[in-house]
Design a protein around this motif. Structure first.
Motif, PDB file in Angstrom:
ATOM      1  N   GLU A  62       0.820  -1.213   0.000  1.00 26.60           N
ATOM      2  CA  GLU A  62       0.000   0.000   0.000  1.00 26.60           C
ATOM      3  C   GLU A  62       0.855   1.264   0.000  1.00 26.60           C
ATOM      4  OE1 GLU A  62      -3.742  -2.035   2.450  1.00 26.60           O
ATOM      5  OE2 GLU A  62      -2.564  -0.426   3.398  1.00 26.60           O
ATOM      6  N   ILE A  63       0.310   2.300  -0.599  1.00 25.43           N
ATOM      7  CA  ILE A  63       0.894   3.643  -0.609  1.00 25.43           C
ATOM      8  C   ILE A  63      -0.123   4.571   0.028  1.00 25.43           C
ATOM      9  CG2 ILE A  63       1.690   5.542  -2.076  1.00 25.43           C
ATOM     10  CD1 ILE A  63       2.247   3.249  -4.212  1.00 25.43           C
ATOM     11  N   VAL A  64       0.321   5.458   0.903  1.00 23.31           N
ATOM     12  CA  VAL A  64      -0.584   6.364   1.601  1.00 23.31           C
ATOM     13  C   VAL A  64      -0.258   7.800   1.227  1.00 23.31           C
ATOM     14  CG1 VAL A  64      -1.361   7.206   3.846  1.00 23.31           C
ATOM     15  CG2 VAL A  64      -0.911   4.762   3.517  1.00 23.31           C
ATOM     16  N   ILE A  65      -1.297   8.536   0.790  1.00 25.72           N
ATOM     17  CA  ILE A  65      -1.167   9.966   0.520  1.00 25.72           C
ATOM     18  C   ILE A  65      -2.269  10.670   1.316  1.00 25.72           C
ATOM     19  CG2 ILE A  65      -0.049   9.640  -1.713  1.00 25.72           C
ATOM     20  CD1 ILE A  65      -2.758  10.178  -3.059  1.00 25.72           C
ATOM     21  N   SER A  66      -2.691  11.857   0.884  1.00 21.35           N
ATOM     22  CA  SER A  66      -3.811  12.520   1.546  1.00 21.35           C
ATOM     23  C   SER A  66      -4.750  13.097   0.514  1.00 21.35           C
ATOM     24  CB  SER A  66      -3.327  13.618   2.503  1.00 21.35           C
ATOM     25  OG  SER A  66      -3.211  14.862   1.837  1.00 21.35           O
ATOM     26  N   GLU A  67      -5.938  13.408   0.964  1.00 21.01           N
ATOM     27  CA  GLU A  67      -6.978  13.946   0.093  1.00 21.01           C
ATOM     28  C   GLU A  67      -6.677  15.389  -0.313  1.00 21.01           C
ATOM     29  OE1 GLU A  67     -11.890  13.693   0.120  1.00 21.01           O
ATOM     30  OE2 GLU A  67     -10.783  13.848   2.021  1.00 21.01           O
ATOM     31  N   MET A  68      -5.756  16.053   0.372  1.00 28.92           N
ATOM     32  CA  MET A  68      -5.474  17.457   0.064  1.00 28.92           C
ATOM     33  C   MET A  68      -4.270  17.643  -0.845  1.00 28.92           C
ATOM     34  SD  MET A  68      -3.796  19.138   3.510  1.00 28.92           S
ATOM     35  CE  MET A  68      -5.173  18.833   4.586  1.00 28.92           C
ATOM     36  N   ILE A 114      -0.412  12.884  -6.426  1.00 31.39           N
ATOM     37  CA  ILE A 114      -1.462  11.877  -6.543  1.00 31.39           C
ATOM     38  C   ILE A 114      -1.199  10.985  -7.753  1.00 31.39           C
ATOM     39  CG2 ILE A 114      -3.930  11.460  -6.896  1.00 31.39           C
ATOM     40  CD1 ILE A 114      -4.514  14.132  -5.563  1.00 31.39           C
ATOM     41  N   VAL A 115      -1.075  11.613  -8.916  1.00 33.22           N
ATOM     42  CA  VAL A 115      -1.006  10.856 -10.169  1.00 33.22           C
ATOM     43  C   VAL A 115       0.203   9.915 -10.238  1.00 33.22           C
ATOM     44  CG1 VAL A 115      -0.924  11.031 -12.687  1.00 33.22           C
ATOM     45  CG2 VAL A 115      -2.328  12.633 -11.363  1.00 33.22           C
ATOM     46  N   CYS A 145      -5.075  22.410  -9.326  1.00 38.77           N
ATOM     47  CA  CYS A 145      -4.425  21.097  -9.425  1.00 38.77           C
ATOM     48  C   CYS A 145      -4.674  20.282  -8.156  1.00 38.77           C
ATOM     49  CB  CYS A 145      -2.933  21.228  -9.691  1.00 38.77           C
ATOM     50  SG  CYS A 145      -2.540  21.927 -11.300  1.00 38.77           S
ATOM     51  N   ALA A 146      -5.868  20.437  -7.600  1.00 39.31           N
ATOM     52  CA  ALA A 146      -6.254  19.702  -6.385  1.00 39.31           C
ATOM     53  C   ALA A 146      -7.751  19.423  -6.444  1.00 39.31           C
ATOM     54  CB  ALA A 146      -5.870  20.489  -5.135  1.00 39.31           C
TER      55      ALA A 146
END
Length: 430
Positions: free
Chosen positions: A137-143, A149-150, A388-389
């Protein structure tokens, strides 16, 4: 600004780090120009900052007197170019308190820096820390900005790994009550923004990094909106990688930075192949140079790197603590002023505690593009759109936002001009 306008929770002390804002503004030629018959009010520094004469002059002098390729020639001009290029690397290393200059990799922007790290992960990676496949798994954030993200989405598509993310609270903070569940033994890397480009939120690091260390995951920070505005110390942050870009911190476009722990950089494969990143080349195969050269294939953005070094000199001369305090006071002033505008909704924290000088907002019943056009007619330059968000806009149920973003040359008078402009928007659109 009176101290009464500073919300409780901001440090109060007499010897605040200060600089003369008007003197700083005099260093930026573009700030004297007019837009549509009005003196320009530039409130789009989160998009790209303006450049002081001290940076422009260094770049011009380099092109006029020292223009040669780097790490290739023994002649005088080539040697001078190489010394300027590597001198800028040393300046950047000092700026972020990197343990070694060899941990600073020059890229063309933060996007490339993040892609470089993402590319290092594969199912066949020699180092187990970069080996990834189904079940990982890779974890990022919604913001996140799309650049954080891409690349991870593409990595998941290539390898079968799963992308997960921190949600955003109504107040624009990371939802950390799921930290232990979200960052777990399957997590390979956690990558998130130190400062949000849309909400202005300054995100916490110690709890996330501590949890990542418990489970053996790497941590990367997108510092594009942090490095220009607040002191960034990679040793204090205790992360594995950070990325940032030159054009948001008084430097030119076309140059970015990846900092990484040297032992991790040494374990990573080349990102691009070509000249200058090799150790040996034969028709049967090649071996590769040590970092950072391994990741700087071809002729690099030489004058841009030199310009970034000059920008570091400029910011260091003013003092990052002073810049951070100036923006904190300015943000407190702007929050008070904008929250008094009828029908205006601010996205993100509504106090200057744990947030930077980026304010995104919406006016009831008025599309952000209309807001931006009216403000531009008055000489007030803001950004409109999804910044870009897009996931942030989706989170708050809006198609787009208007964003005003401040920097060391922004004044309270410019905030006042923004508020007057919003009054005009309300009059026009009712």
């Amino acid at each position: 600004m009176s101290t009464a306008a500073i919300p409780q929770g901001m440090p109060q002390y007499e010897d605040k780090p200060r600089f003369d804002v008007e003197k700083v503004r005099a260093d930026f030629p573009i700030l004297d120009r007019e837009v549509n018959g009005h003196r320009m009010v530039y409130l789009d520094s989160g998009n790209t900052s303006q450049k002081p004469r001290q940076v422009l002059e260094v770049m011009q002098a380099h092109l006029e007197r020292h223009n040669g390729n780097v790490s290739r020639s023994v002649h005088t001009v080539g040697t001078e170019a190489t010394e300027a290029y590597e001198g800028a690397r040393a300046k950047v290393a000092g700026f972020i308190n990197a343990p070694s200059v060899d941990e600073v990799v020059f890229t063309k922007n933060a996007t490339e820096s993040i892609n470089l790290v993402a590319y290092s992960f594969s199912e066949r990676a020699d180092d187990p820390r970069f080996r990834i496949g189904p079940g990982d798994e890779i974890v990022i954030s919604e913001m996140e900005h799309h650049s954080n993200i891409v690349p991870w989405q593409l990595l998941c598509e290539r390898t079968g790994a799963t992308l997960r993310w921190f949600s955003i609270t109504d107040q624009g903070r990371l939802q950390l009550d799921t930290l232990d569940e979200l960052v777990n033994e399957r997590t390979k890397i956690v990558s998130y923004a130190l400062v949000s480009n849309t909400l202005g939120t300054i995100n916490p690091t110690s709890a996330i990094t501590a949890r990542a260390r418990e489970v053996g995951a790497l941590v990367m920070l997108d510092a594009s909106q942090a490095a220009p505005h607040i002191p960034v110390d990679v040793q204090d942050l205790n992360v594995d990688f950070i990325a940032f870009t030159g054009h948001k911190m008084c430097g030119p476009t076309g140059v970015g930075v990846l900092w990484g722990r040297y032992e991790l950089l040494s374990a990573m494969p080349p990102f691009l192949g070509g000249g200058s990143m090799i150790e040996t080349v034969s028709m049967g195969g090649s071996t590769f140079a040590a970092p950072p050269a391994r990741f700087e294939a071809g002729t690099p953005p030489i004058v841009e790197v030199v310009g970034l070094g000059a920008a570091v000199d400029y910011l260091t001369g003013i003092g990052m603590e002073a810049i951070a305090w100036h923006e904190k006071e300015l943000t407190a002033y702007a929050l008070d002023a904008l929250l008094a505008v009828p029908g205006l909704r601010i996205f993100g924290p509504e106090t200057p505690v744990g947030r930077g000088g980026t304010l995104s907002f919406a006016l009831d019943g008025v599309h952000p593009h209309d807001v931006g056009q009216v403000l531009d007619s008055l000489g007030v330059e803001v950004r409109v759109g999804h910044h870009c968000a897009r996931p942030v806009c989706a989170r708050y149920g809006v198609p787009a936002m208007t964003r005003a973003s401040f920097y060391l040359y922004t004044t309270t008078e410019e905030v006042d001009a923004l508020v007057r402009g919003l009054d005009q928007v309300r009059k026009i659109f009712g």
